[in-house]
Design a protein around this motif. Structure first.
Motif, PDB file in Angstrom:
ATOM      1  N   ARG A 288       0.859  -1.192   0.000  1.00  0.00           N
ATOM      2  CA  ARG A 288       0.000   0.000   0.000  1.00  0.00           C
ATOM      3  C   ARG A 288       0.892   1.239   0.000  1.00  0.00           C
ATOM      4  O   ARG A 288       1.955   1.231   0.596  1.00  0.00           O
ATOM      5  N   GLU A 289       0.423   2.270  -0.671  1.00  0.00           N
ATOM      6  CA  GLU A 289       1.233   3.488  -0.786  1.00  0.00           C
ATOM      7  C   GLU A 289       0.640   4.642   0.004  1.00  0.00           C
ATOM      8  O   GLU A 289      -0.572   4.726   0.188  1.00  0.00           O
ATOM      9  N   TYR A 290       1.559   5.501   0.467  1.00  0.00           N
ATOM     10  CA  TYR A 290       1.174   6.666   1.265  1.00  0.00           C
ATOM     11  C   TYR A 290       2.012   7.864   0.824  1.00  0.00           C
ATOM     12  O   TYR A 290       3.217   7.739   0.593  1.00  0.00           O
ATOM     13  N   THR A 291       1.378   9.003   0.742  1.00  0.00           N
ATOM     14  CA  THR A 291       2.047  10.225   0.326  1.00  0.00           C
ATOM     15  C   THR A 291       2.830  10.828   1.476  1.00  0.00           C
ATOM     16  O   THR A 291       2.338  10.891   2.605  1.00  0.00           O
ATOM     17  N   VAL A 292       4.042  11.253   1.173  1.00  0.00           N
ATOM     18  CA  VAL A 292       4.836  12.034   2.118  1.00  0.00           C
ATOM     19  C   VAL A 292       4.803  13.464   1.580  1.00  0.00           C
ATOM     20  O   VAL A 292       5.344  13.732   0.505  1.00  0.00           O
ATOM     21  N   PRO A 293       4.121  14.370   2.269  1.00  0.00           N
ATOM     22  CA  PRO A 293       4.017  15.737   1.753  1.00  0.00           C
ATOM     23  C   PRO A 293       5.393  16.364   1.490  1.00  0.00           C
ATOM     24  O   PRO A 293       6.351  16.130   2.230  1.00  0.00           O
ATOM     25  N   THR A 294       5.439  17.124   0.421  1.00  0.00           N
ATOM     26  CA  THR A 294       6.658  17.842   0.038  1.00  0.00           C
ATOM     27  C   THR A 294       6.398  19.329   0.245  1.00  0.00           C
ATOM     28  O   THR A 294       5.519  19.892  -0.424  1.00  0.00           O
ATOM     29  N   PRO A 295       7.110  19.968   1.165  1.00  0.00           N
ATOM     30  CA  PRO A 295       6.888  21.398   1.392  1.00  0.00           C
ATOM     31  C   PRO A 295       7.031  22.198   0.092  1.00  0.00           C
ATOM     32  O   PRO A 295       7.966  21.992  -0.674  1.00  0.00           O
ATOM     33  N   GLY A 296       6.047  23.055  -0.147  1.00  0.00           N
ATOM     34  CA  GLY A 296       6.084  23.914  -1.330  1.00  0.00           C
ATOM     35  C   GLY A 296       5.517  23.282  -2.592  1.00  0.00           C
ATOM     36  O   GLY A 296       5.314  23.970  -3.584  1.00  0.00           O
ATOM     37  N   ALA A 297       5.250  21.975  -2.588  1.00  0.00           N
ATOM     38  CA  ALA A 297       4.697  21.317  -3.781  1.00  0.00           C
ATOM     39  C   ALA A 297       3.213  21.642  -3.899  1.00  0.00           C
ATOM     40  O   ALA A 297       2.498  21.698  -2.905  1.00  0.00           O
ATOM     41  N   ARG A 298       2.765  21.835  -5.120  1.00  0.00           N
ATOM     42  CA  ARG A 298       1.356  22.129  -5.364  1.00  0.00           C
ATOM     43  C   ARG A 298       0.537  20.856  -5.588  1.00  0.00           C
ATOM     44  O   ARG A 298      -0.674  20.910  -5.692  1.00  0.00           O
ATOM     45  N   ASN A 299       1.236  19.722  -5.682  1.00  0.00           N
ATOM     46  CA  ASN A 299       0.550  18.444  -5.842  1.00  0.00           C
ATOM     47  C   ASN A 299       1.086  17.481  -4.781  1.00  0.00           C
ATOM     48  O   ASN A 299       1.710  17.907  -3.823  1.00  0.00           O
ATOM     49  N   ARG A 300       0.892  16.201  -4.971  1.00  0.00           N
ATOM     50  CA  ARG A 300       1.348  15.225  -3.979  1.00  0.00           C
ATOM     51  C   ARG A 300       2.863  15.097  -3.934  1.00  0.00           C
ATOM     52  O   ARG A 300       3.401  14.501  -3.007  1.00  0.00           O
ATOM     53  N   GLY A 301       3.555  15.609  -4.898  1.00  0.00           N
ATOM     54  CA  GLY A 301       5.012  15.519  -4.896  1.00  0.00           C
ATOM     55  C   GLY A 301       5.486  14.122  -5.238  1.00  0.00           C
ATOM     56  O   GLY A 301       4.714  13.258  -5.628  1.00  0.00           O
ATOM     57  N   ALA A 302       6.778  13.870  -5.062  1.00  0.00           N
ATOM     58  CA  ALA A 302       7.389  12.604  -5.473  1.00  0.00           C
ATOM     59  C   ALA A 302       7.679  11.660  -4.315  1.00  0.00           C
ATOM     60  O   ALA A 302       8.070  10.521  -4.535  1.00  0.00           O
ATOM     61  N   ARG A 303       7.481  12.113  -3.107  1.00  0.00           N
ATOM     62  CA  ARG A 303       7.890  11.298  -1.953  1.00  0.00           C
ATOM     63  C   ARG A 303       6.753  10.375  -1.508  1.00  0.00           C
ATOM     64  O   ARG A 303       5.611  10.800  -1.388  1.00  0.00           O
ATOM     65  N   ARG A 304       7.114   9.101  -1.271  1.00  0.00           N
ATOM     66  CA  ARG A 304       6.125   8.115  -0.849  1.00  0.00           C
ATOM     67  C   ARG A 304       6.726   7.155   0.165  1.00  0.00           C
ATOM     68  O   ARG A 304       7.934   6.927   0.195  1.00  0.00           O
ATOM     69  N   ILE A 305       5.852   6.567   0.947  1.00  0.00           N
ATOM     70  CA  ILE A 305       6.186   5.396   1.755  1.00  0.00           C
ATOM     71  C   ILE A 305       5.280   4.285   1.239  1.00  0.00           C
ATOM     72  O   ILE A 305       4.063   4.481   1.082  1.00  0.00           O
ATOM     73  N   VAL A 306       5.874   3.138   0.960  1.00  0.00           N
ATOM     74  CA  VAL A 306       5.126   1.962   0.531  1.00  0.00           C
ATOM     75  C   VAL A 306       5.359   0.889   1.584  1.00  0.00           C
ATOM     76  O   VAL A 306       6.502   0.579   1.916  1.00  0.00           O
ATOM     77  N   CYS A 307       4.258   0.366   2.127  1.00  0.00           N
ATOM     78  CA  CYS A 307       4.353  -0.671   3.163  1.00  0.00           C
ATOM     79  C   CYS A 307       3.682  -1.939   2.670  1.00  0.00           C
ATOM     80  O   CYS A 307       2.706  -1.893   1.922  1.00  0.00           O
ATOM     81  N   GLY A 308       4.205  -3.064   3.141  1.00  0.00           N
ATOM     82  CA  GLY A 308       3.635  -4.349   2.768  1.00  0.00           C
ATOM     83  C   GLY A 308       3.353  -5.205   3.982  1.00  0.00           C
ATOM     84  O   GLY A 308       4.067  -5.140   4.977  1.00  0.00           O
ATOM     85  N   GLY A 309       2.306  -5.980   3.856  1.00  0.00           N
ATOM     86  CA  GLY A 309       1.962  -6.897   4.937  1.00  0.00           C
ATOM     87  C   GLY A 309       0.479  -7.163   4.961  1.00  0.00           C
ATOM     88  O   GLY A 309      -0.290  -6.579   4.192  1.00  0.00           O
ATOM     89  N   GLY A 310       0.083  -8.028   5.853  1.00  0.00           N
ATOM     90  CA  GLY A 310      -1.316  -8.412   5.964  1.00  0.00           C
ATOM     91  C   GLY A 310      -2.191  -7.359   6.621  1.00  0.00           C
ATOM     92  O   GLY A 310      -3.350  -7.207   6.271  1.00  0.00           O
ATOM     93  N   GLN A 311      -1.640  -6.636   7.584  1.00  0.00           N
ATOM     94  CA  GLN A 311      -2.400  -5.606   8.283  1.00  0.00           C
ATOM     95  C   GLN A 311      -1.749  -4.249   8.039  1.00  0.00           C
ATOM     96  O   GLN A 311      -0.577  -4.057   8.378  1.00  0.00           O
TER      97      GLN A 311
END
Length: 128
Positions: free
Chosen positions: A83-106
């Motif tokens: 599953r993917e999650y956005t890491v906000p980028t200061p000053g970006a007008r959109n979601r930016g390029a930074r993400r955390i992707v986690c894997g697992g059952g829960q």
């Protein structure tokens, strides 16, 4: 005629070599030795990591959606594992390029999380 045949063979080898290099590049995987401590992540990534563990609330509608791993940079797993999650980028007008992707059952207890600051081109394993 013999010179033309040599040129054709040479040109073919160049094309095959170039394609082979592309194929190898496309199949690269995450470097498991490239890790980053949660405390070494940018503050926004630390906050996103906390939100993941707490189950939200997340600021972006796509947060928590299935990450398909189409680039095949992360280890192969069944669809729905990541599953993917956005890491906000200061000053970006959109979601930016930074993400955390986690894997697992829960989702709140992931087996592994990865940080990308270049929109999935590379990942670092987040040391838990």
């Amino acid at each position: 005629m013999q010179v033309s045949l040599r040129r054709l063979v040479l040109a073919s080898l160049v094309v095959v070599s170039a394609l082979a290099g592309t194929a190898v590049e496309a199949k690269k995987s995450v470097d498991e030795t490239a890790t980053v401590a949660v405390s070494a992540l940018p503050p926004e990534a630390q906050q996103t990591h906390r939100l993941i563990r707490n189950g939200g609330p997340f600021p972006y509608g796509k947060d928590g959606s299935v990450f398909g791993n189409r680039e095949r940079v992360l280890p192969r797993r069944a669809r729905g594992y990541y599953r993917e999650y956005t890491v906000p980028t200061p000053g970006a007008r959109n979601r930016g390029a930074r993400r955390i992707v986690c894997g697992g059952g829960q989702p709140t207890q992931p087996e592994a999380c990865y940080y990308s600051d270049d929109h999935y081109a590379s990942f670092k394993l987040i040391a838990q």
